[in-house]
Design a protein around this motif. Structure first.
Motif, PDB file in Angstrom:
ATOM      1  N   ALA A  51       0.826  -1.203   0.000  1.00  0.00           N
ATOM      2  CA  ALA A  51       0.000   0.000   0.000  1.00  0.00           C
ATOM      3  C   ALA A  51       0.861   1.253   0.000  1.00  0.00           C
ATOM      4  O   ALA A  51       2.027   1.233   0.407  1.00  0.00           O
ATOM      5  N   THR A 111       6.008   1.671   2.253  1.00  0.00           N
ATOM      6  CA  THR A 111       4.683   2.153   2.651  1.00  0.00           C
ATOM      7  C   THR A 111       4.820   3.164   3.782  1.00  0.00           C
ATOM      8  O   THR A 111       5.589   2.950   4.729  1.00  0.00           O
ATOM      9  N   HIS A 150      -0.733  -5.190   4.386  1.00  0.00           N
ATOM     10  CA  HIS A 150      -0.634  -4.509   3.098  1.00  0.00           C
ATOM     11  C   HIS A 150       0.580  -3.585   3.026  1.00  0.00           C
ATOM     12  O   HIS A 150       0.855  -3.023   1.959  1.00  0.00           O
ATOM     13  N   ALA A 151       1.293  -3.414   4.134  1.00  0.00           N
ATOM     14  CA  ALA A 151       2.454  -2.516   4.142  1.00  0.00           C
ATOM     15  C   ALA A 151       3.637  -3.187   3.467  1.00  0.00           C
ATOM     16  O   ALA A 151       3.961  -4.349   3.745  1.00  0.00           O
ATOM     17  N   VAL A 187      -0.686   3.181   5.224  1.00  0.00           N
ATOM     18  CA  VAL A 187      -1.475   2.437   6.194  1.00  0.00           C
ATOM     19  C   VAL A 187      -1.607   3.297   7.446  1.00  0.00           C
ATOM     20  O   VAL A 187      -0.607   3.783   7.973  1.00  0.00           O
ATOM     21  N   VAL A 216      -4.741  -5.348   8.360  1.00  0.00           N
ATOM     22  CA  VAL A 216      -4.501  -4.290   7.373  1.00  0.00           C
ATOM     23  C   VAL A 216      -3.013  -4.003   7.223  1.00  0.00           C
ATOM     24  O   VAL A 216      -2.536  -3.701   6.116  1.00  0.00           O
ATOM     25  N   ARG A 217      -2.236  -4.160   8.296  1.00  0.00           N
ATOM     26  CA  ARG A 217      -0.804  -3.869   8.199  1.00  0.00           C
ATOM     27  C   ARG A 217      -0.070  -4.862   7.309  1.00  0.00           C
ATOM     28  O   ARG A 217       1.070  -4.610   6.912  1.00  0.00           O
ATOM     29  N   ALA A 227      -5.913   0.908   4.722  1.00  0.00           N
ATOM     30  CA  ALA A 227      -4.811   0.905   3.768  1.00  0.00           C
ATOM     31  C   ALA A 227      -5.251   1.624   2.509  1.00  0.00           C
ATOM     32  O   ALA A 227      -6.354   1.405   2.003  1.00  0.00           O
TER      33      ALA A 227
END
Length: 644
Positions: free
Chosen positions: A39, A86, A81-82, A42, A78-79, A62
């Motif tokens: 992403a 990011t 997606h880092a 985030v 969600v993290r 994100a």
């Protein structure tokens, strides 16, 4: 409130491969940029309001590299997606929510007004007012004898003691030969001197324009008060700013709006001139918000629907390629403003005389029901939305009747026709909004007890009608879609105070208490939703903005507190730490630019440039912070309101 230093930010950088860096460049293989992964941003440890009705807050969000929401959910999920580059923000428990979608404002007008002298909405005795104006004259004495003295943010109900009437003789007593014009904060009234009347050609024999009036004394002589479209005879003569000075001013106020979390505006009364300003701002990357334009129709165009339709199509085609600008709405004025002394809003029952006795005056309806219905029907058939200014209950009913006629002729077409202001709505008309699919766009920062809703209104409406003012909960209870708008620059822009006042009907600046909160106050969630998802729905942008769900644009704000849990009195003090439009930062409080913008906002409200410390302005009293004009600035003419 969460201190700024607790909003932690770090960028995840790629690790290692130091040995590669040590290889001599002559023998090292050619380096190729590593592809960016994950992403773009985030935000975790937050209260993420997705805007979906009934959905609980999420912990993280994100944002993808395409500027859209990638995911919301628990921080641990969600993290994931880092990636290595990011940007990761720890919100420390603060709110992340959709950016504010302002469903009724005049941003270019705010830029213009920021360059003008201002009376800052204050109340004055005659001596105090004349002293302030003398100071303005002395500062610009090189403009004698023909240069206009134009001053904005005049308070039409603020001449002291109460009951003192504005007359051109008061302005004629100033030591100048110059034409003088005080423009009311509401944009619907002006006070001018005799020289200005003469230059505009206004005398005893001048007829009232179709959608305005010239105040007259017992003998028919103009008093110097001009209402609604009568202002244009004067304002068309006053030179306005242009070029880079204008564009810089608009850029500055739009950046400050972004610092309050505004990511989308409806400009509620555009002409070719405003559209040109937006095109110039966009071409120089100085348009931080998305802008929907409602093109203002004058009385002749309201009476000629094919001509109105032709202009809408022409303007849309001309500006189709302007990034961030959408044209699909027509603006129509159905009445004026309701407060004494103007009393030009159209009422079903007559105004009272101030002592409780009915008069024969019911205000001014600027278009007949049949004429408005014909216009609404044609524009609806061709996919355009109508945005009607309607303050009084007769104007509101006229708008609803017109939209009903369009629906009867064309069937349901989802054009989301809108009524703005809705200061007085007859209870019988509340259910019609849902039935007809009409959006209620309200400016609820005005729903408080102050001189505008009490002294200038209660005696002229009576208790029964006064309790109907700004019926937000009544509309919501009857199933209407509520949208929020500021009407900026009628007031200094105060987004979070608008949201607070929608709930407690008192706000940051009421001086006489709350306005029927037990009857018409909204729940916190409703107040937030009407200024985000509600306005996005109004603008037919709800598939793009207004909610934070995967696939929608990442138009969002990170606040300094959890606005869902704090006491209502603290909502109005919320500060924005980060504003994104399409995933791109348009305000960041942690940057040097962000700190500069925030410092400017602390020094003066988001209104005219004239500071309160200017000699003479401090002698007045009242609302330097803009305490609810209860009016609409959409009648305020710009420097060139006539279409080219």
């Amino acid at each position: 409130m969460i201190p700024p230093e607790r909003l932690r930010r770090r960028t995840l950088l790629a690790t290692g491969l130091a040995s590669v860096a040590a290889i001599p460049s002559a023998v090292a293989p050619a380096a190729s940029p590593r592809p960016r992964s994950g992403a773009a941003l985030v935000v975790h440890n937050a209260r993420v309001l997705t805007g979906v009705a009934g959905a609980p807050p999420q912990e993280a969000i994100a944002v993808g590299r395409d500027g859209r929401v990638l995911a919301t959910g628990p921080s641990a999920v969600v993290r994931r997606h880092a990636g290595r580059d990011t940007d990761v923000v720890d919100a420390a428990g603060a709110t992340v929510m959709s950016g504010i979608v302002d469903g009724h404002a005049h941003p270019v007008g705010a830029g213009v007004r920021s360059l003008k002298l201002s009376l800052e909405h204050r109340s004055f005795t005659v001596d105090q007012l004349q002293g302030t104006l003398r100071g303005f004259l002395e500062e610009s004495d090189g403009s004698e004898p023909d240069g206009w003295l134009e001053v904005v943010d005049w308070n039409p109900v603020g001449l002291l003691p109460p009951g003192t009437e504005a007359h051109h003789r008061i302005l004629d007593a100033l030591p100048t030969r110059r034409p003088v014009a005080l423009i009311g904060a509401d944009g619907h009234v002006a006070w001018v001197n005799r020289r200005a009347l003469d230059l505009a050609g206004i005398d005893r024999g001048t007829p009232d324009p179709p959608a305005g009036s010239i105040a007259r004394g017992p003998g028919g002589e103009p008093t110097g008060i001009l209402r609604d479209d009568a202002l244009y005879a004067v304002t068309r003569l006053i030179p306005g700013p242009g070029g880079e000075q204008l564009y810089d001013a608009c850029s500055r106020v739009l950046t400050r709006a972004a610092a309050q979390g505004v990511t989308t505006f409806l400009d509620a009364a555009c002409t070719d001139w405003e559209l040109g300003v937006y095109a110039a701002l966009a071409s120089s990357d100085r348009l931080p918000q998305r802008v929907a334009a409602a093109l203002r129709l004058d009385p002749d165009e309201v009476a000629d629907p094919p001509e109105a339709l032709a202009w809408l199509r022409e303007a849309r085609a001309k500006h189709r390629e302007v990034p961030g600008l959408a044209i699909r709405t027509a603006k129509v004025f159905l009445d004026g403003v309701i407060e004494h002394p103007s009393r030009s809003a159209a009422l079903l029952d007559p105004y009272l005389d101030g002592d409780g006795r009915p008069t024969d005056h019911r205000g001014d309806l600027h278009a007949t029901g049949a004429r408005f219905a014909k216009l609404a029907t044609l524009l609806d058939r061709h996919g355009f939305q109508v945005h009607a200014h309607a303050v009084g209950d007769r104007a509101v009913r006229t708008a609803l009747d017109g939209y009903e006629a369009a629906r009867r002729a064309n069937g349901p077409r989802d054009n989301r026709h809108t009524i703005a202001h809705l200061q007085l709505v007859h209870p019988d008309d509340l259910p019609r909004f849902r039935r007809l699919g009409v959006v209620a766009c309200m400016q609820l920062q005005w729903a408080m007890r102050n001189e505008w809703t009490v002294e200038a209104l209660l005696p002229y409406l009576g208790e029964r009608r006064h309790r109907w003012l700004y019926p937000a909960r009544g509309l919501e209870r009857n199933g209407a879609v509520l949208a929020g708008g500021s009407d900026w620059p009628v007031d200094p822009l105060g987004v979070w105070n608008q949201i607070r006042t929608a709930e407690d009907r008192e706000g940051n600046s009421a001086r006489q208490g709350a306005l029927y909160p037990e009857r018409e106050g909204l729940e916190r969630a409703s107040a937030l939703r009407m200024h985000t998802a509600g306005s996005a729905y109004q603008l037919r942008m709800d598939r793009l903005v207004g909610r934070l769900t995967p696939g929608r644009a990442a138009d969002l704000v990170v606040l300094d507190r959890d606005v869902t849990r704090i006491p209502v009195q603290q909502v109005g003090d919320a500060q924005v730490r980060l504003t994104l439009v399409g995933g791109k930062p348009v305000f960041d409080a942690d940057t040097e630019e962000g700190k500069r913008v925030r410092a400017e906002m602390m020094l003066s409200p988001l209104t005219s440039a004239r500071p309160a410390s200017y000699p003479g302005t401090g002698t007045g009293t009242g609302t330097g912070s803009g305490a609810g004009r209860s009016r609409c600035g959409c009648g305020a003419p710009g420097p060139a309101t006539a279409r080219a």
